[in-house]
Scaffold this active site. Structure first.
Site, PDB file in Angstrom:
ATOM      1  N   ARG A  75     -33.044  18.709 -34.144  1.00 20.03           N
ATOM      2  CA  ARG A  75     -33.537  17.691 -34.959  1.00 20.03           C
ATOM      3  C   ARG A  75     -33.547  16.413 -33.960  1.00 20.03           C
ATOM      4  O   ARG A  75     -32.361  16.136 -33.363  1.00 20.03           O
ATOM      5  CB  ARG A  75     -32.716  17.264 -36.168  1.00 20.03           C
ATOM      6  CG  ARG A  75     -32.923  16.208 -37.000  1.00 20.03           C
ATOM      7  CD  ARG A  75     -32.034  16.081 -38.147  1.00 20.03           C
ATOM      8  NE  ARG A  75     -32.170  15.131 -39.089  1.00 20.03           N
ATOM      9  CZ  ARG A  75     -31.295  13.967 -39.259  1.00 20.03           C
ATOM     10  NH1 ARG A  75     -29.958  14.013 -38.642  1.00 20.03           N
ATOM     11  NH2 ARG A  75     -31.556  12.838 -39.783  1.00 20.03           N
ATOM     12  N   HIS A  93     -34.977   6.595 -37.984  1.00 18.13           N
ATOM     13  CA  HIS A  93     -33.732   7.051 -37.821  1.00 18.13           C
ATOM     14  C   HIS A  93     -33.113   5.562 -37.420  1.00 18.13           C
ATOM     15  O   HIS A  93     -32.839   5.343 -36.201  1.00 18.13           O
ATOM     16  CB  HIS A  93     -33.326   8.029 -36.663  1.00 18.13           C
ATOM     17  CG  HIS A  93     -31.722   8.611 -36.819  1.00 18.13           C
ATOM     18  ND1 HIS A  93     -31.591   9.849 -36.860  1.00 18.13           N
ATOM     19  CD2 HIS A  93     -30.711   7.658 -36.703  1.00 18.13           C
ATOM     20  CE1 HIS A  93     -30.377   9.938 -36.842  1.00 18.13           C
ATOM     21  NE2 HIS A  93     -29.866   8.816 -36.691  1.00 18.13           N
ATOM     22  N   GLU A 140     -30.640   8.426 -43.581  1.00 19.04           N
ATOM     23  CA  GLU A 140     -29.493   7.608 -44.307  1.00 19.04           C
ATOM     24  C   GLU A 140     -29.890   6.315 -44.847  1.00 19.04           C
ATOM     25  O   GLU A 140     -29.156   5.154 -44.448  1.00 19.04           O
ATOM     26  CB  GLU A 140     -28.190   7.561 -43.230  1.00 19.04           C
ATOM     27  CG  GLU A 140     -27.503   8.836 -42.852  1.00 19.04           C
ATOM     28  CD  GLU A 140     -26.528   8.595 -41.743  1.00 19.04           C
ATOM     29  OE1 GLU A 140     -26.131   7.513 -41.619  1.00 19.04           O
ATOM     30  OE2 GLU A 140     -25.937   9.595 -41.412  1.00 19.04           O
ATOM     31  N   ASN A 151     -26.109  14.372 -44.633  1.00 15.91           N
ATOM     32  CA  ASN A 151     -25.348  14.249 -43.466  1.00 15.91           C
ATOM     33  C   ASN A 151     -23.680  13.871 -44.137  1.00 15.91           C
ATOM     34  O   ASN A 151     -23.768  13.202 -45.011  1.00 15.91           O
ATOM     35  CB  ASN A 151     -25.717  12.950 -42.708  1.00 15.91           C
ATOM     36  CG  ASN A 151     -27.165  12.918 -42.044  1.00 15.91           C
ATOM     37  OD1 ASN A 151     -27.722  14.177 -41.920  1.00 15.91           O
ATOM     38  ND2 ASN A 151     -27.497  11.839 -41.562  1.00 15.91           N
ATOM     39  N   TYR A 206     -19.891  14.241 -43.166  1.00 14.24           N
ATOM     40  CA  TYR A 206     -18.477  14.178 -42.180  1.00 14.24           C
ATOM     41  C   TYR A 206     -17.173  14.221 -43.036  1.00 14.24           C
ATOM     42  O   TYR A 206     -16.252  14.940 -42.512  1.00 14.24           O
ATOM     43  CB  TYR A 206     -18.682  12.950 -41.416  1.00 14.24           C
ATOM     44  CG  TYR A 206     -19.872  13.052 -40.540  1.00 14.24           C
ATOM     45  CD1 TYR A 206     -20.012  13.588 -39.359  1.00 14.24           C
ATOM     46  CD2 TYR A 206     -21.090  12.497 -40.874  1.00 14.24           C
ATOM     47  CE1 TYR A 206     -20.775  13.647 -38.321  1.00 14.24           C
ATOM     48  CE2 TYR A 206     -22.184  12.453 -39.945  1.00 14.24           C
ATOM     49  CZ  TYR A 206     -22.245  12.977 -38.961  1.00 14.24           C
ATOM     50  OH  TYR A 206     -23.303  13.002 -37.862  1.00 14.24           O
ATOM     51  N   GLU A 247     -26.598  16.506 -40.706  1.00 12.54           N
ATOM     52  CA  GLU A 247     -25.445  16.214 -39.624  1.00 12.54           C
ATOM     53  C   GLU A 247     -24.337  16.761 -40.156  1.00 12.54           C
ATOM     54  O   GLU A 247     -23.889  16.548 -41.360  1.00 12.54           O
ATOM     55  CB  GLU A 247     -25.569  14.631 -39.409  1.00 12.54           C
ATOM     56  CG  GLU A 247     -26.586  14.213 -38.556  1.00 12.54           C
ATOM     57  CD  GLU A 247     -26.464  12.489 -38.651  1.00 12.54           C
ATOM     58  OE1 GLU A 247     -25.375  12.236 -38.518  1.00 12.54           O
ATOM     59  OE2 GLU A 247     -27.569  12.138 -38.249  1.00 12.54           O
TER      60      GLU A 247
END
Length: 481
Positions: A108, A152, A198, A331, A333, A373
């Site tokens: 990606r 991005h 995002e 994404n 985390y 991500e």
């Protein structure tokens, strides 16, 4: 003699790390997980982005993006810039070979709009066009799928200067024209397109009520610019999707979607107030975009709290928005713990991907989902000669836990179709600059050639991806650097 001694020391170190990994596998059961546990059509990869990794910021016709302007004002954590970054612009062939050795199935990356159409609209830059053609061809030659993001975090500074970028509806037309060039030039080989990365936190520079954590609109009046900017991003997304579906998709046989930053929010207690605060956080983070592109509306809680600050969609826009994606990228985390007063992110708490994906499944008609991500950052390991730069066992533990956690949710019927580690290489991180290291491959930023070196996690991911389920030979991966 000095270089020879260093090389021998490096070899000894790699032998020790391989032995250490063997002990880790035996003690933690890491080797029990393999690519073969997942469906054949599930894709595993890793990612980077243009500004964070490419470098060559002023070469071959590229002009500044809004991120060039931002970082040159010294606003990153370590005042770093993307002028050189990991220098992937010059080292893409070397990097693709490393991807192939690792066994990546997909890569990606993002296209720099400022490199392709430097003024934001008008003439296409031939050297920029050629660079992405070469990168895509190189990936295809090694059997690696390109997953391409159109925006991005960056767009040409010229558009910001001309009409304030995201804040102006003129952005929709320019973004769609830029997307048209990308689809036309690369769509015969690129089968997965992401419009924005995002946008739910990037709408307007983390200001106002659009902060990543803790949406607090109760103090004073909400700031309108983030919602105006994000409204235009959503309309830019749907315009690009409409263009792709009507002009390119049938012939090119690709798919198009959008990728959101998605923390998983949990209440600190089961009190009514903490649960209500958690629902608000989810609405202002995940539902903000998901309700728009699935149902063509904004969440009711946002409408109630923001009133006229939140723009409205016209009837025609609502019709175009409804179902305006082929997949959703997530994404992810961290978990964020929420009470009635605050929202606090945890430290790399693994295993929450199933909760997030199950939420998307139940509320939004079980769409196709990619984890675009997921990763683990380290810091304080800047010296590539130090063992701390290589032995990233915490990253291995995090990746293993998160990858393993996806298996039950796939078996439970979610349409989870892929997982990408952030990141393939160290780069300029949005939170942390060059002091945070997410890369499977480390980059020596003190070396003018930006030497890559494999971390222990590189070997672990390579072993996991091995098609026969057995560990790969490490000498070619580690000693060839």
């Amino acid at each position: 003699m000095v270089m020879r001694g260093l090389r021998m020391s490096s070899y000894c170190f790699f032998f020790l790390t391989n032995f250490f990994l063997l002990l880790l596998n035996i003690s933690a059961g890491v080797s029990a997980l393999s690519r073969l546990d997942f469906p054949p059509d599930f894709v595993f990869g890793a990612g980077v982005s243009a500004y964070q990794h490419e470098g060559a910021a002023a070469e071959d016709g590229r002009k500044p993006s809004i991120w060039d302007t931002f970082v040159h004002q010294g606003k990153t954590f370590d005042k770093g810039t993307g002028d050189i970054a990991a220098d992937q612009y010059h080292k893409y062939k070397e990097d693709v070979k490393l991807m192939h050795k690792m066994g990546l199935e997909a890569f990606r990356f993002s296209i720099s709009w400022s490199r392709l159409i430097p003024d934001g609209h008008g003439a296409v830059n031939p050297k920029g066009l050629n660079y992405y053609n070469n990168l895509i061809n190189e990936l295809i030659s090694y059997g690696i799928e390109p997953h391409v993001t159109l925006s991005h975090f960056d767009y040409p500074q010229a558009l910001q200067d001309e009409y304030k970028g995201f804040e102006n509806r003129k952005f929709i037309e320019d973004f769609t024209a830029y997307a048209d060039v990308c689809f036309k030039e690369y769509g015969d080989r690129v089968k997965t397109w992401i419009t924005f990365n995002e946008p739910n936190i990037v709408g307007y520079g983390f200001t106002g009520c659009s902060s990543p954590f803790g949406v607090n609109c109760s103090v004073g009046a909400p700031v309108p610019e983030p919602y105006k900017a994000t409204h235009n991003i959503i309309l830019s997304h749907v315009a690009a999707v409409h263009l792709y579906r009507t002009k390119y998709q049938e012939k090119q046989k690709g798919q198009i979607g959008i990728t959101l930053l998605t923390f998983w929010f949990e209440p600190v207690t089961n009190s009514v107030l903490d649960i209500a605060a958690t629902e608000k956080e989810i609405a202002f983070s995940i539902d903000w975009f998901m309700e728009a592109i699935v149902y063509g509306r904004y969440p009711a809680i946002m409408r109630q709290r923001l009133g006229s600050t939140l723009p409205h969609f016209t009837e025609n826009e609502t019709n175009m928005l409804t179902g305006s994606f082929d997949f959703i990228g997530l994404n992810h985390y961290q978990i964020v713990k929420v009470d009635q007063h605050s929202a606090t992110p945890s430290e790399h708490e693994g295993g929450s991907i199933p909760k997030l994906v199950e939420y998307i499944k139940e509320k939004y008609k079980n769409p196709t989902v990619f984890i675009h991500e997921n990763g683990y950052s380290t810091e304080g390991d800047d010296d590539p000669s130090s063992p701390a730069s290589y032995i990233d066992t915490k990253r291995i533990e995090c990746l293993h836990k998160n990858i393993q956690s996806m298996l039950p949710t796939i078996r439970n019927g979610t349409n989870l179709k892929g997982y990408f580690v952030w990141s393939f290489l160290d780069g300029l991180e949005v939170f942390g600059g060059y002091g945070k290291h997410f890369g499977l491959y480390g980059v020596d930023f003190n070396d003018r050639n930006r030497r890559r070196y494999p971390r222990l996690s590189t070997y672990w991911y390579t072993s996991f991806l091995a098609k026969n389920g057995r560990k790969t030979e490490t000498s070619s991966l580690l000693f060839a650097q």
